[in-house]
Write a protein that holds these residues in place. Sequence first.
Motif: not given
Length: 200
Positions: A35, A37-39, A42, A100-101, A103-105, A107
């Motif tokens: 999460q 990493t997502n933040d 983002c 979360s994973w 979502n990361l993909q 990006f």
Amino acid sequence: MQDQDNRELATECSQVDPYILHLQKCLSNIHKVIQKTNDILCSISHPSVCSEVLLSSRGTDYISEVLEVYRISKRIEGGMKTLHLDYDSLQLALRDIELSWNNLQAFLSLCPCVLQMLPPPSSLDYKVKGTSSDPVCCLKRCCGVCLLEEEPLGGESVDNMLMHGGHLYHPSCANFWLNCIDSNLPVLSCHKNCCLYAPS
């Protein structure tokens, strides 16, 4: 409020089985890493800047490290199957990690060459030999973090695992635990359903 609910749920589950609190601690910290990493991604306002970050050597190294953390969650999922631990709280934690994973993909799709670094989902399927009626394998043959004994084809074998204090650990699992959870590696006693369990 959510953290308090999680702590209460973890306490309740740990009274049923001491392995649950251990696994919840692992999964919670895995989710935090992904999460975060997502933040970070983002917060980058322009896709071109995000691509530049991901394509840098530090960016690709960082994504590789996050991938290893995600891989540990898949090992834990396999370890749960090995120990027949099917608790709603653990399944919910795994679901949060998957969200979360994913979502990361999304990006990473900004940089196809970085997305191609990710292994196919089938290589992350840590299947366990045997059936649900088989006795639970002895923890002495499992990683002390993810609780997984069997590895997928091409994965780390027992020969590649670290021995510390009489317990086995995958190097990446041990590294994750020491850097994200605690300065001492976990030492769990054999599960009550272990095939070699002998109560004292």
